[in-house]
Motif scaffolding. Structure first.
Motif, short mmCIF file in Angstrom:
data_model
loop_
_atom_site.label_atom_id
_atom_site.label_comp_id
_atom_site.label_asym_id
_atom_site.label_seq_id
_atom_site.Cartn_x
_atom_site.Cartn_y
_atom_site.Cartn_z
N TRP A 107 0.32 2.84 5.46
CA TRP A 107 0.55 1.63 4.67
C TRP A 107 -0.27 0.46 5.21
O TRP A 107 -0.35 -0.57 4.55
CB TRP A 107 2.03 1.24 4.72
CG TRP A 107 2.93 1.95 3.79
CD1 TRP A 107 3.77 2.99 4.07
CD2 TRP A 107 3.13 1.66 2.39
NE1 TRP A 107 4.48 3.37 2.96
CE2 TRP A 107 4.11 2.56 1.91
CE3 TRP A 107 2.58 0.73 1.51
CZ2 TRP A 107 4.55 2.56 0.58
CZ3 TRP A 107 3.01 0.72 0.19
CH2 TRP A 107 3.98 1.63 -0.26
N TYR A 118 -4.24 8.40 -1.51
CA TYR A 118 -3.42 7.32 -0.98
C TYR A 118 -4.21 6.02 -0.87
O TYR A 118 -3.65 4.93 -1.05
CB TYR A 118 -2.83 7.69 0.38
CG TYR A 118 -1.54 8.45 0.27
CD1 TYR A 118 -0.31 7.79 0.23
CD2 TYR A 118 -1.53 9.84 0.19
CE1 TYR A 118 0.87 8.49 0.12
CE2 TYR A 118 -0.35 10.54 0.09
CZ TYR A 118 0.86 9.87 0.04
OH TYR A 118 2.04 10.57 -0.07
N THR A 122 -2.66 2.90 -2.68
CA THR A 122 -2.25 1.83 -1.77
C THR A 122 -3.05 0.56 -2.03
O THR A 122 -2.51 -0.55 -1.97
CB THR A 122 -2.41 2.27 -0.30
OG1 THR A 122 -1.71 3.50 -0.10
CG2 THR A 122 -1.84 1.23 0.65
N ASP A 126 -1.35 -2.87 -2.92
CA ASP A 126 -1.58 -4.11 -2.16
C ASP A 126 -2.08 -5.22 -3.06
O ASP A 126 -1.77 -6.40 -2.84
CB ASP A 126 -2.59 -3.86 -1.03
CG ASP A 126 -1.99 -3.13 0.16
OD1 ASP A 126 -0.80 -2.77 0.09
OD2 ASP A 126 -2.71 -2.91 1.14
N ARG A 133 3.53 4.84 -5.35
CA ARG A 133 2.35 5.10 -4.52
C ARG A 133 2.23 6.56 -4.11
O ARG A 133 1.18 7.19 -4.27
CB ARG A 133 2.39 4.22 -3.26
CG ARG A 133 1.18 4.40 -2.36
CD ARG A 133 1.38 3.72 -1.02
NE ARG A 133 2.07 4.56 -0.07
CZ ARG A 133 1.62 4.87 1.16
NH1 ARG A 133 0.46 4.41 1.57
NH2 ARG A 133 2.33 5.64 1.96
#
Length: 255
Positions: A107, A118, A122, A126, A133
């Motif tokens: 993360w 990812y 992600t 963000d 996600r």
């Protein structure tokens, strides 16, 4: 051995660089080198994202209060520019240098490792997109794209050489695209001047998140490519602006 496109897409979802389950970030990649950490601060990154989110929420209020279609269109265009600026100036630079790993699920930029699926989900998270996600990151690249945008904004390419592919994407115009390959998923960012950059968690070359010229990327070769121009999709931008949740349809791999 020849593989059908359907099989390729299935393999991309099951065996590609998308992390299939939560695994230790330390499993597959070295820690980021000190030089790659220069200029990045986790608290500063999160503070910047909060400021951008506040600007998005303010703009969302203005969009809701707009009295005419023309006024709403102007606010939506402002949202489009804010969305692209958030990725270009904050999200992408923060993640650059983060190690790639098959099971990477980090993360936090430049901490642990991150798989290509990812990285895409992600980064969008963000930037402020409300999505699942993990579930979306596990899907084949075309499934990811079809969940982000409509068929009207999706283009498919079969057996096109990399240089020709880049020229054809240039012809689609400036903006942000999500790119699906046989075993990879990435962003393509086309500038106003026509430069095509590939932003992705690369399993080749440096083995990190990179922003590089698409035409010379070692990860670009692929028998099949699909691109979704998410920045041109008003429904996508409106969902991002208003904080509406993105449902995942057609998932073949569960959380």
């Amino acid at each position: 051995m020849k593989i059908s496109v359907l099989a390729v897409l299935l393999l991309a979802g099951l065996r590609g660089c998308f992390a299939q389950n939560a695994a230790s970030d330390s499993a597959a990649a070295p820690a980021a080198r000190p030089a790659e950490l220069a200029g990045y601060s986790a608290p500063a990154y999160r503070a910047t994202l909060r400021r951008l989110a506040a600007r998005r929420q303010q703009l969302a209020g203005q969009y809701r209060q707009a009295a005419t279609p023309a006024a709403r269109a102007r606010r939506l265009e402002q949202a489009r520019r804010l969305f692209l600026a958030t990725l270009d100036s904050t999200v992408f630079p923060a993640w650059e240098g983060t190690p790639w790993a098959f099971y990477g699920t980090s993360w936090e930029p430049r901490h642990g490792s991150i798989a290509c699926g990812y990285f895409v989900t992600t980064s969008l998270h963000d930037a402020g997109l409300h999505l699942q996600r993990t579930l979306l990151a596990k899907q084949a690249s075309e499934v990811i794209i079809k969940n982000l945008t409509s068929e009207a904004h999706i283009t498919r390419y079969w057996g096109v050489e990399p240089a020709d592919f880049v020229r054809q994407v240039q012809a689609l115009g400036p903006g942000l695209y999500v790119l699906g390959l046989d075993f990879h998923v990435a962003f393509l960012r086309v500038s106003e001047g026509g430069a095509v950059q590939m932003v992705h968690s690369s399993y080749v070359g440096p083995g990190t998140v990179v922003r590089e010229a698409a035409a010379t990327s070692d990860a670009l070769p692929s028998k099949y490519r699909v691109v979704g121009k998410v920045s041109e999709d008003d429904a996508f931008i409106r969902r991002w602006l208003l904080g509406q949740a993105l449902a995942v349809h057609g998932a073949t791999v569960k959380e």
